[in-house]
Design an enzyme around this catalytic site. Structure first.
Site, PDB file in Angstrom:
ATOM      1  N   TYR A   1       0.890  10.194  -8.393  1.00 19.42           N
ATOM      2  CA  TYR A   1      -0.434  10.436  -8.966  1.00 19.42           C
ATOM      3  C   TYR A   1      -1.527   9.857  -8.087  1.00 19.42           C
ATOM      4  O   TYR A   1      -1.250   9.084  -7.161  1.00 19.42           O
ATOM      5  CB  TYR A   1      -0.514   9.878 -10.390  1.00 19.42           C
ATOM      6  CG  TYR A   1      -0.664   8.374 -10.498  1.00 19.42           C
ATOM      7  CD1 TYR A   1       0.400   7.525 -10.224  1.00 19.42           C
ATOM      8  CD2 TYR A   1      -1.875   7.787 -10.866  1.00 19.42           C
ATOM      9  CE1 TYR A   1       0.271   6.144 -10.329  1.00 19.42           C
ATOM     10  CE2 TYR A   1      -2.015   6.411 -10.979  1.00 19.42           C
ATOM     11  CZ  TYR A   1      -0.943   5.592 -10.707  1.00 19.42           C
ATOM     12  OH  TYR A   1      -1.082   4.239 -10.805  1.00 19.42           O
TER      13      TYR A   1
ATOM     14  N   LYS B   1       2.782   5.646  -4.813  1.00 19.59           N
ATOM     15  CA  LYS B   1       2.019   5.671  -6.073  1.00 19.59           C
ATOM     16  C   LYS B   1       2.729   6.586  -7.070  1.00 19.59           C
ATOM     17  O   LYS B   1       2.371   7.760  -7.228  1.00 19.59           O
ATOM     18  CB  LYS B   1       0.577   6.121  -5.794  1.00 19.59           C
ATOM     19  CG  LYS B   1      -0.402   5.757  -6.919  1.00 19.59           C
ATOM     20  CD  LYS B   1      -1.840   5.884  -6.441  1.00 19.59           C
ATOM     21  CE  LYS B   1      -2.843   5.775  -7.560  1.00 19.59           C
ATOM     22  NZ  LYS B   1      -2.964   4.463  -8.168  1.00 19.59           N
TER      23      LYS B   1
ATOM     24  N   GLU C   1      -0.236  -8.390  -5.860  1.00 21.74           N
ATOM     25  CA  GLU C   1      -1.475  -7.645  -6.149  1.00 21.74           C
ATOM     26  C   GLU C   1      -1.742  -7.689  -7.643  1.00 21.74           C
ATOM     27  O   GLU C   1      -0.975  -8.296  -8.400  1.00 21.74           O
ATOM     28  CB  GLU C   1      -1.350  -6.201  -5.648  1.00 21.74           C
ATOM     29  CG  GLU C   1      -0.221  -5.414  -6.294  1.00 21.74           C
ATOM     30  CD  GLU C   1      -0.051  -4.004  -5.732  1.00 21.74           C
ATOM     31  OE1 GLU C   1      -1.022  -3.429  -5.231  1.00 21.74           O
ATOM     32  OE2 GLU C   1       1.074  -3.475  -5.823  1.00 21.74           O
TER      33      GLU C   1
ATOM     34  N   LEU D   1       0.600  -1.549  -3.214  1.00 23.95           N
ATOM     35  CA  LEU D   1       0.036  -0.220  -3.008  1.00 23.95           C
ATOM     36  C   LEU D   1      -1.083  -0.322  -1.963  1.00 23.95           C
ATOM     37  O   LEU D   1      -1.922  -1.233  -2.042  1.00 23.95           O
ATOM     38  CB  LEU D   1      -0.546   0.310  -4.321  1.00 23.95           C
ATOM     39  CG  LEU D   1      -1.029   1.758  -4.215  1.00 23.95           C
ATOM     40  CD1 LEU D   1       0.168   2.711  -4.298  1.00 23.95           C
ATOM     41  CD2 LEU D   1      -2.034   2.093  -5.293  1.00 23.95           C
TER      42      LEU D   1
HETATM   43  N1  PLP Z   1      -2.442  -1.620  -6.642  1.00 30.65           N
HETATM   44  C1  PLP Z   1      -1.917  -1.004  -7.710  1.00 30.65           C
HETATM   45  C2  PLP Z   1      -0.583  -1.449  -8.233  1.00 30.65           C
HETATM   46  C3  PLP Z   1      -2.628   0.041  -8.345  1.00 30.65           C
HETATM   47  O1  PLP Z   1      -2.095   0.658  -9.414  1.00 30.65           O
HETATM   48  C4  PLP Z   1      -3.896   0.404  -7.843  1.00 30.65           C
HETATM   49  C5  PLP Z   1      -4.672   1.486  -8.454  1.00 30.65           C
HETATM   50  O2  PLP Z   1      -4.287   2.101  -9.405  1.00 30.65           O
HETATM   51  C6  PLP Z   1      -4.402  -0.282  -6.734  1.00 30.65           C
HETATM   52  C7  PLP Z   1      -3.650  -1.285  -6.145  1.00 30.65           C
HETATM   53  C8  PLP Z   1      -5.753   0.054  -6.162  1.00 30.65           C
HETATM   54  O3  PLP Z   1      -5.726   1.250  -5.452  1.00 30.65           O
HETATM   55  P1  PLP Z   1      -7.061   2.130  -5.267  1.00 30.65           P
HETATM   56  O4  PLP Z   1      -8.076   1.207  -4.655  1.00 30.65           O
HETATM   57  O5  PLP Z   1      -6.643   3.205  -4.351  1.00 30.65           O
HETATM   58  O6  PLP Z   1      -7.459   2.581  -6.626  1.00 30.65           O
END
Ligand code: PLP
Length: 282
Positions: free
Chosen positions: A31, A147, A179, A204
Site C-alpha cells: 500500500y 510497505k 522507528e 520503512l
Molecule cells: N515507518 C512506518 C512503519 C510507517 O508505517 C510509515 C508510514 O506509514 C512511515 C515510517 C513513514 O513513511 P512516509 O513518510 O512515507 O509516510
C-alpha cells in the site's frame, strides 16, 4: 464517498472484494498513503517508486504506469472534492479462487483499490502540542522495508500506547529504537546532531524521512543516520516523528519522561514549516 476499484469509480457500498482475495486472507498486499495539500499530491513520484519496489520485492504484479496511477489519484481528489487529506492505495495479489499459501498462476488479476480521506494536515493539534510516546517491543517481521498491509504489530503497539494514555508507540529492538509505529523517529542531540536510524530491512524508507533529511542537509545541520536507545532519546534536546500525513510531530515525552523541556522543539517546528512551505509551491 467515491472509491476506485479495478478500473472503476464507484460508490463505496458498491466496491466489493472477494473473500478469496489474498489481500484479505494473507495480507498479501502492498500500500501507499500520499498526502493531499491544496488538492495537490505531495511527493507523488517518490511514493510510486516505493510502491514499485514493495511490489517487486513480493513479485506482485503492478500493471499500471505512474501516469495511469496519477490520473486515478487526481480523479479521486476531484470526485471527492478533497482539499486536504490523503489518498490510500492498496494493491493485492488478487482473487486466487481458493485459500492456498502458494502464489496463484500469473493469470490472476491483481486487485487495486484507492480511496480518499479528508484530514487536517496543516492545522493539527498534535503538530502544535506534540505527542507522548511509549516504547514497544519491535515484534514485526524482518522485512519492515516493504510497505505491506500486514500491520497487526503496529495496531497492537498503538493500542498499547493508547491504553497507557500516550499518543503513539515507538518500536525498540535489541535496546535500540527502530522507528515509530507508523512513522520514522528522529532526535536532536544536546550538541545539535540530527539522528535517525539508517535504512535497512528493519525500517520503512519513509518518503517524509527522505524529504526532511534533504531539507536538514540544506539547512547545514549535522546529520547521523545511526541507531540510538530510549535513554538517548530522553536525554535529547528534541525528538520528532515523520510520516506523510503527520508531516512532523514533535515528541515531548518518551515513556513518561520529558524530552528537553517537555515542549515541542524549535528545530522540529522549523523543519515542519520548511517542508510544508516547500510542498505548497506548485
Ligand atoms: N515507518 C512506518 C512503519 C510507517 O508505517 C510509515 C508510514 O506509514 C512511515 C515510517 C513513514 O513513511 P512516509 O513518510 O512515507 O509516510
Amino acid at each position: 464517498m467515491i472509491v476506485y476499484i479495478n478500473g472503476e469509480f464507484v460508490k463505496e457500498e458498491q466496491a466489493v472484494v472477494s473473500v478469496f482475495d489474498r489481500g484479505f486472507l494473507f495480507a498479501d498486499a502492498v500500500y501507499e498513503v500520499t498526502t493531499i495539500l491544496n488538492s495537490r499530491l505531495i511527493d507523488f513520484k517518490s511514493h510510486m517508486t516505493r510502491l514499485r519496489r514493495s511490489s517487486a520485492e513480493l513479485e506482485l504484479l503492478l500493471p499500471y504506469t505512474d501516469d495511469e496511477l496519477l490520473t486515478i489519484h487526481q480523479q479521486l481528489i476531484e470526485k471527492n472534492n478533497v482539499n486536504e487529506g490523503l489518498i490510500y492505495l492498496q494493491l493485492t495479489r488478487g482473487n486466487a479462487g481458493q485459500r492456498d499459501f502458494l502464489f496463484p498462476s500469473k493469470s490472476v488479476e491483481p486487485t487495486l483499490v484507492l480511496f480518499a480521506q479528508k484530514i487536517s494536515i496543516i492545522e493539527n493539534s498534535k503538530a502544535k502540542a506534540g505527542i507522548r510516546v511509549v516504547a514497544y517491543d519491535d515484534i514485526r517481521w524482518q522485512r519492515c522495508d516493504i510497505k505491506t498491509t500486514s500491520l497487526l504489530a503496529a495496531s497492537l503497539a498503538k493500542q498499547y500506547a493508547y491504553s497507557q494514555g500516550a499518543d503513539d508507540a515507538i518500536f525498540v529492538k535489541n535496546g535500540l529504537i527502530t522507528e515509530g509505529s507508523s512513522s520514522n523517529f528522529f532526535i536532536i542531540t544536546q550538541d545539535n546532531t540530527l539522528k535517525t536510524r539508517a535504512l535497512s530491512h528493519e525500517i520503512l524508507p519513509g518518503i517524509t524521512r527522505q524529504a526532511i533529511l534533504a531539507l536538514a542537509k540544506e539547512q547545514k545541520l549535522s546529520i547521523e543516520e545511526t541507531a540510538f536507545s530510549i535513554e538517548e532519546a530522553i536525554a535529547a534536546k528534541e525528538a520528532f516523528i515523520t510520516s506523510a500525513t503527520s508531516v512532523v510531530y514533535p515528541v515531548i515525552e518518551v515513556d513518561g519522561q520529558k524530552v528537553g523541556q517537555g515542549k515541542p522543539g524549535l528545530l522540529a517546528h522549523r523543519l515542519r514549516e520548511i517542508y510544508i512551505q516547500a510542498m505548497s509551491v506548485p
